[in-house]
Design a protein around this motif. Sequence first.
Motif, short mmCIF file in Angstrom:
data_model
loop_
_atom_site.label_atom_id
_atom_site.label_comp_id
_atom_site.label_asym_id
_atom_site.label_seq_id
_atom_site.Cartn_x
_atom_site.Cartn_y
_atom_site.Cartn_z
N ASN A 36 -7.36 8.23 -8.08
CA ASN A 36 -7.11 7.10 -7.17
C ASN A 36 -5.66 7.04 -6.73
OD1 ASN A 36 -9.72 6.21 -7.00
ND2 ASN A 36 -9.51 4.65 -8.57
N GLN A 37 -4.73 7.29 -7.66
CA GLN A 37 -3.31 7.28 -7.28
C GLN A 37 -3.02 8.40 -6.29
OE1 GLN A 37 -0.91 7.53 -10.83
NE2 GLN A 37 -1.37 5.44 -11.46
N ASN A 60 -2.09 0.32 4.58
CA ASN A 60 -2.80 -0.12 3.38
C ASN A 60 -4.21 -0.64 3.69
OD1 ASN A 60 -0.68 0.70 1.81
ND2 ASN A 60 0.14 -1.35 1.47
N SER A 110 -9.49 -3.15 -2.75
CA SER A 110 -8.71 -4.20 -2.08
C SER A 110 -7.35 -3.65 -1.64
CB SER A 110 -8.50 -5.39 -3.02
OG SER A 110 -7.64 -5.02 -4.08
N SER A 159 -4.50 -5.05 -2.21
CA SER A 159 -3.57 -5.15 -3.34
C SER A 159 -3.76 -4.00 -4.32
CB SER A 159 -3.71 -6.50 -4.05
OG SER A 159 -5.00 -6.67 -4.57
N SER A 160 -4.98 -3.50 -4.46
CA SER A 160 -5.21 -2.33 -5.31
C SER A 160 -4.52 -1.10 -4.73
CB SER A 160 -6.71 -2.05 -5.45
OG SER A 160 -7.35 -3.05 -6.18
N GLU A 168 -1.84 -1.12 -2.81
CA GLU A 168 -0.41 -1.31 -3.02
C GLU A 168 -0.02 -0.94 -4.45
OE1 GLU A 168 -0.07 -5.42 -1.96
OE2 GLU A 168 0.07 -5.00 0.20
N SER A 169 -0.83 -1.36 -5.39
CA SER A 169 -0.57 -1.06 -6.80
C SER A 169 -0.69 0.44 -7.07
CB SER A 169 -1.56 -1.84 -7.68
OG SER A 169 -1.40 -1.50 -9.02
N LEU A 170 -1.71 1.08 -6.53
CA LEU A 170 -1.91 2.53 -6.73
C LEU A 170 -0.74 3.33 -6.16
CD1 LEU A 170 -5.72 2.80 -5.93
CD2 LEU A 170 -4.64 3.28 -8.14
N PHE A 173 2.31 2.23 -5.57
CA PHE A 173 3.51 1.93 -6.36
C PHE A 173 3.51 2.72 -7.67
CE2 PHE A 173 5.63 -0.52 -9.71
CZ PHE A 173 6.90 -0.59 -9.19
N ARG A 174 2.39 2.70 -8.39
CA ARG A 174 2.30 3.43 -9.67
C ARG A 174 2.44 4.93 -9.45
NH1 ARG A 174 -2.41 -0.02 -11.26
NH2 ARG A 174 -3.59 1.87 -10.89
#
Length: 186
Positions: free
Chosen positions: A132-133, A147, A157, A159-160, A162-164, A166-167
Amino acid sequence: MTFYQMIESQFHFEKLYHEYKTLVFNVALNYLQNIEDAEEITQDVFVKVYNSLENFNQKSSYKTWIYRITINQCLDYIKQKNSQKRFFIFGKKSQNEAEYLNITTFEHPGVLIENQEEAAILFAVINTLTENQKTAFLLSKLDGLSNPEIAEIMQVSISSVESLVFRAKVSLQDKLYEKFNHYRKK
């Protein structure tokens, strides 16, 4: 299906092929870093598109649908290659050892020859990310998708996404810190 429906379907497929063949090839190349593998995936994707076209439900755009098919084909291809590597360890040795070792030739037309070694290291590190990342990162940074577009393709989502991303960036920074001396913070 009538003769005219078949002709219309064929025309529609050809239009999709010409519109999205470069996109599919580039996504596959970003995942696999090998021209021949990317060409094979491109062919497989359009066979799947052709066979599934009449069942397309239009809940998303053709672009999103084709992206999803391409990413899934790439991930399946990588899993198949990895299982062949494991078989090589336990099974019979092939005459073509490179076939089982899946040696990436890093043939990417967008990378200058003098930068190929660094690009190969970068893609090797990208390949260590979770599925996923890696998908979110490639779609964001290499394909330049927004996004919301990535969220629709990945069916998660915003936000998911954005999180992926970022990580993925944090993980890449940590791993690249070790690989490239000139990226080290002073």
